[in-house]
Motif scaffolding. Structure first.
Motif, mmCIF file in Angstrom:
data_model
loop_
_atom_site.group_PDB
_atom_site.id
_atom_site.type_symbol
_atom_site.label_atom_id
_atom_site.label_comp_id
_atom_site.label_asym_id
_atom_site.label_seq_id
_atom_site.Cartn_x
_atom_site.Cartn_y
_atom_site.Cartn_z
ATOM 1 N N GLU A 173 0.832 -1.206 0.000
ATOM 2 C CA GLU A 173 0.000 0.000 0.000
ATOM 3 C C GLU A 173 0.869 1.261 0.000
ATOM 4 N N ARG A 174 1.910 1.239 0.843
ATOM 5 C CA ARG A 174 2.769 2.419 0.972
ATOM 6 C C ARG A 174 3.558 2.649 -0.325
ATOM 7 N N LEU A 175 4.113 1.538 -0.855
ATOM 8 C CA LEU A 175 4.953 1.669 -2.049
ATOM 9 C C LEU A 175 4.146 2.077 -3.284
ATOM 10 N N ALA A 176 2.875 1.630 -3.351
ATOM 11 C CA ALA A 176 2.050 1.960 -4.516
ATOM 12 C C ALA A 176 1.999 3.481 -4.691
ATOM 13 N N THR A 177 1.759 4.187 -3.601
ATOM 14 C CA THR A 177 1.696 5.641 -3.663
ATOM 15 C C THR A 177 3.075 6.226 -3.984
ATOM 16 N N GLU A 178 4.103 5.700 -3.314
ATOM 17 C CA GLU A 178 5.476 6.197 -3.531
ATOM 18 C C GLU A 178 5.882 6.070 -4.998
ATOM 19 N N VAL A 179 5.582 4.895 -5.585
ATOM 20 C CA VAL A 179 5.980 4.630 -6.977
ATOM 21 C C VAL A 179 5.276 5.619 -7.907
ATOM 22 N N SER A 198 -7.560 -2.166 -6.139
ATOM 23 C CA SER A 198 -7.233 -0.981 -5.331
ATOM 24 C C SER A 198 -5.809 -0.514 -5.653
ATOM 25 N N GLU A 199 -4.935 -1.492 -5.915
ATOM 26 C CA GLU A 199 -3.565 -1.130 -6.289
ATOM 27 C C GLU A 199 -3.573 -0.404 -7.641
ATOM 28 N N ALA A 200 -4.404 -0.910 -8.547
ATOM 29 C CA ALA A 200 -4.526 -0.289 -9.869
ATOM 30 C C ALA A 200 -5.001 1.149 -9.719
#
Lengths: 224, 533
Positions: A173-179, A198-200
């Motif tokens: 969850e954290r990395l998805a936003t960071e990326v 949700s990741e998409a």
């Protein structure tokens, strides 16, 4: 549309005399600077479509960038970066050498390469990790290095194949936003493949769903 | 392995038989050879006729031949490994199995195949006292080594790693140099070193194709013993051979050591061959396929050649059914039972050595000791047994000779038995034994119910391999077999030393029979292993 990616009737088949169709006449466009998530269950053909766009597997149909057909352009001249599910870092090279690999292929000098590697490591939160062995990295660190390696040669399109699926839920969850923030900061265009809606939504502005090798529906992700 | 109450005592009991066997039939003969080479006179009472210069020359020839054999093997084997293991295509598995099969063929069969090829089809192979034929025969054997060693490294390498390099701007050549080569470098080094080791101990090939004109350390030792009765000279040459091979074996260990980085992947992505790869795959495989198929085809054709067209005359002569006599049916029978006893002995020694090392780490040296015979060449084993034990055992008559042959063949087969069994036993998780113990199984019951059932496939493979190696053993047997009672490979050698096309055809028929026996044993063992896997 004049600038960006256009995928038209792309079909990928595996096997010799009894081929299995992995991607069946997929077509879509993506404007330069835009982002897209290909969502679907395992085996739906989304990763095959990504690899076909990168030019590392054979396909029929056409893939073009800025209206130039890429059929005869080999993968190393397309300017498309690819981030794999498990990073696929080169185990015999250090973190710094992995990130600098694409720049070395472009003939970028040692000093400039080192500066860019340092800058990217800062960006992915691994400052000073140049000399570390990639085998010592945690799953999250490995994916950060993989992303930095892909971004280093400034690709015009970044293709991310389930980049977070090997990580635990919190980190994902954290990395998805960071990326997403990192990709936007680079002003690049990207396509992310995932099975998680949700990741998409967190990683791309637009979504396309794949099932049985076909693109079946489209929707808008949450803008962020 | 389960935890025994007194592991030291259990390990010592298991190690006793391997230690006594290797001590009496390997260490002592080696020491006796050393003594004979240094101090004792030759059989005829004279001092040795071997000069230092001759020893250096023979060592040079041995190394030169092994180097040339290794170079040709890599040249043919590496492209074939790429075509078979880097790309997936229909039939690649079958072809890989066919091209790795020569590895279990007895050296005498390969030597005969190339001798027939040279006489019937490619006379150029006989140039320079048969040097090209010898080098080609060495490659014939060892292409299988390259395929078996480099193949898994290529097969286990994930194509996504190459794709990563390509999308980062690496051309095909740059990706091959920067990503593929580091992944396979160590396996190529290992394959080259093992090929060099096998090439420097291919006694039968050099003897049959080069005669005694090409003097390697092994053929020179054979010549000293058979022509000049100079046991001291033979011992000296055997000793130099042992030193040379042991150094190469150490090099093998160093080159084939596990890599610091794991490139292999549990479920690697391996691309299906594209249509445009077809020509490259065909080109890469043609030399290996021709090298394997043509000599074997020529051997078979040679064995079926009669005075007036194709016939089974050579086979009738071989089994003593023709009017002219001269059959070697008794050698076939003797070879079979000697090999069965030798394989059983090798299996017992190998199992006990592996078990001892697994029960107590202090017994690992016993397992290492079993590799000794492989690390000195079978000629050294034969000379050693002759020097140390032939005289005392001669008083036992033919029983003594058969005993020596069984010991020699078992010694040569034991290292291979250990190589097959050890990784399988090491691979059984200790947690399995722990689970059995918590369910109330004693250590002995755990061995019987948990460990042995997991080992059955490997035991059957090891037994088949041990039999195939024993039945084709030539390097040691040629020094030990009595003229009246030869084994099949030594009988073939005797047929070759007689003039006439008929004798060559009978020898070829003998080689075909030997190949069928060894191949059938391996196939039977592999079939059993698969059923039990």
């Amino acid at each position: 549309m004049t600038h960006g990616l256009r995928v038209h009737d792309v079909t990928v088949a595996y096997g010799g005399s009894h081929p299995r169709i992995a991607v069946d006449r997929a077509s879509f466009s993506l404007d330069q600077g835009g982002s897209l998530a290909l969502v679907g269950a395992s085996g739906s053909g989304k990763s095959s479509l990504l690899l076909a766009i990168a030019g590392v597997i054979d396909s029929v149909g056409s893939v073009s960038w800025d209206q130039h057909d890429l059929a005869s352009v080999p993968p190393h001249r397309r300017g498309f970066g690819l981030v794999f599910q498990d990073g696929q870092l080169f185990p015999h090279l250090s973190v710094g050498a992995n990130i600098g690999f694409g720049l070395e292929m472009q003939g970028v000098g040692h000093r400039e390469r080192a500066a860019r590697v340092g800058e990217l490591l800062d960006m992915v939160g691994l400052a000073g990790a140049q000399e570390r062995a990639v085998t010592e990295l945690s799953g999250g660190e490995r994916q950060r290095v993989a992303l930095a390696r892909t971004l280093a040669p400034r690709p015009r399109l970044v293709l991310l194949d389930e980049p977070l699926s090997s990580l635990d839920a919190d980190l994902r969850e954290r990395l998805a936003t960071e990326v997403r923030v990192l990709l936007e900061a680079h002003g690049t265009t990207w396509i992310v493949v995932t099975h998680d809606r949700s990741e998409a939504a967190a990683m791309a502005a637009r979504q396309l769903t794949m099932s049985g090798g076909r693109l079946v529906e489209s929707g808008d992700g949450v803008q962020g | 392995m389960p935890r025994f109450a007194r592991p030291g005592i259990v390990a010592a009991a298991a190690a006793a038989i391997p230690v006594v066997f290797l001590g009496v039939f390997f260490a002592w003969p080696l020491a006796a050879t050393l003594y004979r080479a240094m101090f004792a006179p030759g059989l005829a009472g004279q001092t040795t006729t071997v000069s230092a210069r001759a020893v250096v020359q023979a060592a040079g020839t041995t190394l030169g031949l092994a180097g040339a054999g290794t170079a040709l093997t890599l040249l043919i084997g590496l492209p074939a490994a790429w075509a078979l293991y880097r790309r997936r295509w229909r039939g690649s598995r079958t072809l890989a199995a066919a091209l790795t099969a020569p590895f279990v063929l007895p050296t005498m069969v390969v030597a005969l195949a190339f001798l027939t090829l040279q006489r019937d089809l490619v006379p150029a192979l006989g140039a320079g006292h048969g040097l090209p034929a010898i080098i080609a025969a060495l490659a014939f054997f060892n292409v299988a080594v390259v395929l078996r060693t480099v193949g898994p490294a290529l097969e286990g390498m994930d194509e996504r790693l190459v794709a990563a390099a390509r999308t980062l701007g690496a051309s095909r050549a740059a990706a091959a140099r920067r990503v593929v080569w580091p992944a396979i470098r160590r396996s190529v080094g290992g394959a080259a070193a093992i090929t060099f080791l096998f090439s420097s101990t291919s006694f039968a090939i050099v003897l049959v194709l080069g005669g005694t004109r090409i003097q390697t350390l092994e053929t020179a030792a054979y010549l000293e013993l058979t022509s000049f009765l100079d046991l001291r000279g033979a011992a000296l040459l055997a000793l130099v051979q042992a030193g040379l091979v042991a150094s190469v074996a150490m090099g093998v260990g160093w080159l084939a050591r596990p890599g610091r980085y794991a490139f292999t992947h549990a479920a690697p992505l391996r691309p299906i061959a594209r249509r445009r790869d077809a020509a490259a795959i065909a080109l890469a495989l043609t030399p290996a396929a021709l090298l394997t198929l043509i000599p074997l085809g020529t051997l078979l054709a040679g064995s079926l050649r009669g005075a007036r067209g194709p016939s089974l005359a050579a086979y009738r002569t071989l089994f003593g059914l023709s009017e002219s006599g001269g059959g070697i049916a008794s050698s076939v029978a003797a070879s079979l039972w000697i090999a069965v006893v030798a394989a059983a002995l090798a299996l017992a020694v190998g199992v006990l050595a592996v078990a001892a090392a697994a029960v107590h780490p202090g017994a690992r040296w016993v397992r290492a000791l079993t590799v000794g015979p492989l690390a000195v060449s079978s000629v050294v084993v034969g000379v050693g047994l002759l020097v140390a034990l032939a005289v005392p055992l001669r008083s036992w008559g033919s029983a003594g000779t058969y005993g020596l042959l069984v010991a020699a063949q078992a010694l040569v087969a034991t290292p291979l038995v250990v190589r097959v069994l050890a990784p399988v036993l090491d691979g059984i998780s200790p947690l399995q034994s722990a689970a059995a113990a918590t369910l109330g199984a004693s250590p002995t019951r755990t061995v019987v119910r948990v460990v042995l059932p997991r080992m059955r496939g490997a035991l059957s493979s090891a037994a088949g391999l041990a039999f195939a190696v024993a039945v084709g053993e030539f390097g040691a047997s040629v020094f030990l077999a009595r003229p009246g009672a030869p084994t099949l490979p030594t009988a073939i050698m005797r047929l070759l030393s007689r003039p006439g096309a008929e004798n060559l055809a009978t020898a070829s028929a003998g080689a075909v029979v030997l190949a069928v026996i060894a191949g059938a044993a391996m196939m039977l063992a592999e079939g059993t292993r698969r059923q039990r896997a």
